[in-house]
Design a protein around this motif. Structure first.
Motif, PDB file in Angstrom:
ATOM      1  N   ASN A  66       0.862  -1.169   0.000  1.00 31.85           N
ATOM      2  CA  ASN A  66       0.000   0.000   0.000  1.00 31.85           C
ATOM      3  C   ASN A  66       0.908   1.231   0.000  1.00 31.85           C
ATOM      4  O   ASN A  66       1.657   1.439   0.950  1.00 31.85           O
ATOM      5  CB  ASN A  66      -0.898  -0.013   1.238  1.00 31.85           C
ATOM      6  CG  ASN A  66      -1.850   1.160   1.295  1.00 31.85           C
ATOM      7  OD1 ASN A  66      -1.623   2.177   0.666  1.00 31.85           O
ATOM      8  ND2 ASN A  66      -2.907   1.003   2.071  1.00 31.85           N
ATOM      9  N   PRO A  67       0.872   2.073  -1.045  1.00 28.31           N
ATOM     10  CA  PRO A  67       1.798   3.201  -1.113  1.00 28.31           C
ATOM     11  C   PRO A  67       1.567   4.250  -0.020  1.00 28.31           C
ATOM     12  O   PRO A  67       2.482   4.955   0.362  1.00 28.31           O
ATOM     13  CB  PRO A  67       1.573   3.789  -2.494  1.00 28.31           C
ATOM     14  CG  PRO A  67       0.309   3.222  -2.993  1.00 28.31           C
ATOM     15  CD  PRO A  67       0.041   1.970  -2.227  1.00 28.31           C
ATOM     16  N   ALA A  68       0.358   4.349   0.489  1.00 26.49           N
ATOM     17  CA  ALA A  68       0.058   5.349   1.506  1.00 26.49           C
ATOM     18  C   ALA A  68       0.625   4.960   2.874  1.00 26.49           C
ATOM     19  O   ALA A  68       1.131   5.804   3.601  1.00 26.49           O
ATOM     20  CB  ALA A  68      -1.446   5.567   1.612  1.00 26.49           C
ATOM     21  N   THR A  69       0.519   3.670   3.215  1.00 25.00           N
ATOM     22  CA  THR A  69       0.941   3.233   4.549  1.00 25.00           C
ATOM     23  C   THR A  69       2.209   2.392   4.537  1.00 25.00           C
ATOM     24  O   THR A  69       2.829   2.205   5.571  1.00 25.00           O
ATOM     25  CB  THR A  69      -0.175   2.403   5.212  1.00 25.00           C
ATOM     26  OG1 THR A  69      -0.384   1.218   4.450  1.00 25.00           O
ATOM     27  CG2 THR A  69      -1.472   3.191   5.298  1.00 25.00           C
ATOM     28  N   GLY A  70       2.570   1.849   3.382  1.00 26.76           N
ATOM     29  CA  GLY A  70       3.732   0.970   3.308  1.00 26.76           C
ATOM     30  C   GLY A  70       3.425  -0.452   3.752  1.00 26.76           C
ATOM     31  O   GLY A  70       4.307  -1.304   3.783  1.00 26.76           O
ATOM     32  N   GLU A  71       2.171  -0.720   4.098  1.00 20.57           N
ATOM     33  CA  GLU A  71       1.756  -2.041   4.581  1.00 20.57           C
ATOM     34  C   GLU A  71       1.769  -3.065   3.446  1.00 20.57           C
ATOM     35  O   GLU A  71       1.338  -2.786   2.333  1.00 20.57           O
ATOM     36  CB  GLU A  71       0.343  -1.933   5.159  1.00 20.57           C
ATOM     37  CG  GLU A  71      -0.243  -3.232   5.624  1.00 20.57           C
ATOM     38  CD  GLU A  71      -1.717  -3.096   6.004  1.00 20.57           C
ATOM     39  OE1 GLU A  71      -2.256  -4.089   6.490  1.00 20.57           O
ATOM     40  OE2 GLU A  71      -2.296  -2.023   5.797  1.00 20.57           O
ATOM     41  N   GLN A  72       2.266  -4.260   3.736  1.00 17.99           N
ATOM     42  CA  GLN A  72       2.265  -5.356   2.773  1.00 17.99           C
ATOM     43  C   GLN A  72       0.894  -6.037   2.803  1.00 17.99           C
ATOM     44  O   GLN A  72       0.386  -6.348   3.872  1.00 17.99           O
ATOM     45  CB  GLN A  72       3.341  -6.386   3.116  1.00 17.99           C
ATOM     46  CG  GLN A  72       4.752  -5.887   2.913  1.00 17.99           C
ATOM     47  CD  GLN A  72       5.168  -5.901   1.455  1.00 17.99           C
ATOM     48  OE1 GLN A  72       4.521  -6.490   0.607  1.00 17.99           O
ATOM     49  NE2 GLN A  72       6.280  -5.228   1.180  1.00 17.99           N
TER      50      GLN A  72
END
Length: 95
Positions: A66-72
């Protein structure tokens, strides 16, 4: 880069090429689009001579970020429509 041709412009150009009216050209374009959509959605492929091949390809399950949070995030397997451009069209553009 030039603006893409609109459907109205494409229908007008097709009518000129076919030496027919715009109504017949529009019907022909809609019929071609319908056939391609039905065939590719069913898992097949359509080759347009001199233009290319349109087909559906399956993508496996994969990890994305997720580009906004960096979450995989795990993304499920899905299908994507692809097009391979014909050599004749590539050559006409490049040469």
């Amino acid at each position: 880069m030039a603006k893409p041709m609109t459907k109205t412009q494409l229908v007008a150009a097709l009518a000129d090429e076919m030496e027919a009216d715009k109504k017949a050209a529009s019907a022909a374009l809609d019929a071609i689009t319908s056939v391609i959509t039905r065939e590719v959605a069913g898992g097949g492929a359509v080759t347009l001579p001199g233009v290319g091949k349109i087909y559906c390809r399956e993508r496996p399950e994969r990890m994305v970020r997720n580009p906004a949070t960096g979450e995989q995030i795990k993304k499920e397997a899905d299908k994507v429509v692809k097009m391979t451009i014909a050599k004749a069209l590539k050559d006409s553009v490049n040469g």
